[in-house]
Design a protein around this motif. Structure first.
Motif, PDB file in Angstrom:
ATOM      1  N   TYR A 145       0.839  -1.187   0.000  1.00 47.60           N
ATOM      2  CA  TYR A 145       0.000   0.000   0.000  1.00 47.60           C
ATOM      3  C   TYR A 145       0.879   1.243   0.000  1.00 47.60           C
ATOM      4  O   TYR A 145       1.833   1.321   0.778  1.00 47.60           O
ATOM      5  CB  TYR A 145      -0.878   0.041   1.262  1.00 47.60           C
ATOM      6  CG  TYR A 145      -1.805  -1.143   1.386  1.00 47.60           C
ATOM      7  CD1 TYR A 145      -3.059  -1.121   0.776  1.00 47.60           C
ATOM      8  CD2 TYR A 145      -1.432  -2.268   2.099  1.00 47.60           C
ATOM      9  CE1 TYR A 145      -3.919  -2.206   0.885  1.00 47.60           C
ATOM     10  CE2 TYR A 145      -2.280  -3.357   2.216  1.00 47.60           C
ATOM     11  CZ  TYR A 145      -3.522  -3.318   1.607  1.00 47.60           C
ATOM     12  OH  TYR A 145      -4.367  -4.398   1.713  1.00 47.60           O
ATOM     13  N   SER A 146       0.563   2.222  -0.842  1.00 50.17           N
ATOM     14  CA  SER A 146       1.188   3.526  -0.704  1.00 50.17           C
ATOM     15  C   SER A 146       0.288   4.293   0.254  1.00 50.17           C
ATOM     16  O   SER A 146      -0.930   4.107   0.261  1.00 50.17           O
ATOM     17  CB  SER A 146       1.309   4.239  -2.045  1.00 50.17           C
ATOM     18  OG  SER A 146       0.040   4.485  -2.586  1.00 50.17           O
ATOM     19  N   CYS A 147       0.887   5.126   1.086  1.00 46.99           N
ATOM     20  CA  CYS A 147       0.071   5.781   2.102  1.00 46.99           C
ATOM     21  C   CYS A 147       0.645   7.127   2.492  1.00 46.99           C
ATOM     22  O   CYS A 147       1.794   7.445   2.190  1.00 46.99           O
ATOM     23  CB  CYS A 147      -0.068   4.881   3.327  1.00 46.99           C
ATOM     24  SG  CYS A 147       1.490   4.324   3.999  1.00 46.99           S
ATOM     25  N   ALA A 148      -0.177   7.902   3.157  1.00 46.96           N
ATOM     26  CA  ALA A 148       0.246   9.178   3.720  1.00 46.96           C
ATOM     27  C   ALA A 148       0.659   8.928   5.163  1.00 46.96           C
ATOM     28  O   ALA A 148       0.252   7.955   5.775  1.00 46.96           O
ATOM     29  CB  ALA A 148      -0.915  10.168   3.674  1.00 46.96           C
ATOM     30  N   GLY A 149       1.490   9.798   5.677  1.00 46.64           N
ATOM     31  CA  GLY A 149       1.895   9.662   7.073  1.00 46.64           C
ATOM     32  C   GLY A 149       3.388   9.488   7.205  1.00 46.64           C
ATOM     33  O   GLY A 149       4.158   9.978   6.392  1.00 46.64           O
ATOM     34  N   ASP A 150       3.785   8.750   8.235  1.00 48.96           N
ATOM     35  CA  ASP A 150       5.198   8.597   8.573  1.00 48.96           C
ATOM     36  C   ASP A 150       5.967   7.686   7.624  1.00 48.96           C
ATOM     37  O   ASP A 150       7.192   7.716   7.608  1.00 48.96           O
ATOM     38  CB  ASP A 150       5.351   8.048   9.988  1.00 48.96           C
ATOM     39  CG  ASP A 150       4.830   9.020  11.037  1.00 48.96           C
ATOM     40  OD1 ASP A 150       4.742  10.221  10.742  1.00 48.96           O
ATOM     41  OD2 ASP A 150       4.508   8.559  12.144  1.00 48.96           O
ATOM     42  N   VAL A 151       5.264   6.840   6.888  1.00 49.36           N
ATOM     43  CA  VAL A 151       5.934   5.925   5.961  1.00 49.36           C
ATOM     44  C   VAL A 151       5.350   6.105   4.567  1.00 49.36           C
ATOM     45  O   VAL A 151       4.250   6.615   4.405  1.00 49.36           O
ATOM     46  CB  VAL A 151       5.809   4.448   6.409  1.00 49.36           C
ATOM     47  CG1 VAL A 151       6.507   4.232   7.734  1.00 49.36           C
ATOM     48  CG2 VAL A 151       4.376   3.990   6.475  1.00 49.36           C
ATOM     49  N   ASP A 152       6.100   5.664   3.574  1.00 48.49           N
ATOM     50  CA  ASP A 152       5.651   5.808   2.187  1.00 48.49           C
ATOM     51  C   ASP A 152       4.874   4.595   1.701  1.00 48.49           C
ATOM     52  O   ASP A 152       3.926   4.717   0.937  1.00 48.49           O
ATOM     53  CB  ASP A 152       6.867   6.032   1.281  1.00 48.49           C
ATOM     54  CG  ASP A 152       7.633   7.271   1.680  1.00 48.49           C
ATOM     55  OD1 ASP A 152       7.004   8.348   1.773  1.00 48.49           O
ATOM     56  OD2 ASP A 152       8.852   7.165   1.910  1.00 48.49           O
ATOM     57  N   LEU A 153       5.322   3.412   2.142  1.00 44.00           N
ATOM     58  CA  LEU A 153       4.714   2.159   1.705  1.00 44.00           C
ATOM     59  C   LEU A 153       4.541   1.232   2.895  1.00 44.00           C
ATOM     60  O   LEU A 153       5.341   1.248   3.835  1.00 44.00           O
ATOM     61  CB  LEU A 153       5.604   1.454   0.670  1.00 44.00           C
ATOM     62  CG  LEU A 153       5.963   2.235  -0.588  1.00 44.00           C
ATOM     63  CD1 LEU A 153       7.054   1.506  -1.361  1.00 44.00           C
ATOM     64  CD2 LEU A 153       4.723   2.437  -1.453  1.00 44.00           C
ATOM     65  N   ILE A 154       3.520   0.405   2.829  1.00 45.30           N
ATOM     66  CA  ILE A 154       3.333  -0.665   3.812  1.00 45.30           C
ATOM     67  C   ILE A 154       3.184  -1.963   3.035  1.00 45.30           C
ATOM     68  O   ILE A 154       2.329  -2.065   2.145  1.00 45.30           O
ATOM     69  CB  ILE A 154       2.096  -0.433   4.688  1.00 45.30           C
ATOM     70  CG1 ILE A 154       2.273   0.860   5.508  1.00 45.30           C
ATOM     71  CG2 ILE A 154       1.856  -1.636   5.609  1.00 45.30           C
ATOM     72  CD1 ILE A 154       1.050   1.254   6.304  1.00 45.30           C
ATOM     73  N   ALA A 155       4.034  -2.926   3.353  1.00 48.22           N
ATOM     74  CA  ALA A 155       3.983  -4.231   2.696  1.00 48.22           C
ATOM     75  C   ALA A 155       3.501  -5.280   3.695  1.00 48.22           C
ATOM     76  O   ALA A 155       3.892  -5.265   4.864  1.00 48.22           O
ATOM     77  CB  ALA A 155       5.361  -4.618   2.167  1.00 48.22           C
TER      78      ALA A 155
END
Length: 91
Positions: A32-42
């Motif tokens: 997932y690409s996302c907003a916040g502290d990280v760019d991607l979550i796998a």
């Protein structure tokens, strides 16, 4: 099955390519690409803990565009049905 959630900091100019490369990694089921502290979550799903180390440190961390990762191991999963049942009043 062991599930790990990998938070990925990526190089800004390479986020789409990095996301696709991580998604194509054996052991990764979703990215997932996302907003916040990280760019991607796998989401990584493997059979044993040794495989988590192989997938995260041996593959994801070496993916071009990945700057840093933080990995969380899931103990238990809950579905919306599980949560709803937990709040049921025995109706």
């Amino acid at each position: 099955m062991i599930t790990a959630i990998v938070m990925i900091q990526a190089e800004n100019a390479r986020i789409p390519e990095t996301a696709q490369a991580v998604a194509d990694t054996v052991g990764v089921t979703e990215v997932y690409s996302c907003a916040g502290d990280v760019d991607l979550i796998a989401i990584v799903r493997v059979r044993d803990h040794e495989e988590i180390a192989e997938v995260v440190t041996g593959r994801i961390d070496k993916t071009p565009g990945v700057a840093r990762t933080t990995t969380h191991i899931a103990f238990k999963s809950y579905s919306s049905a599980d949560v709803e049942a937990g709040f049921s009043l025995g109706e």
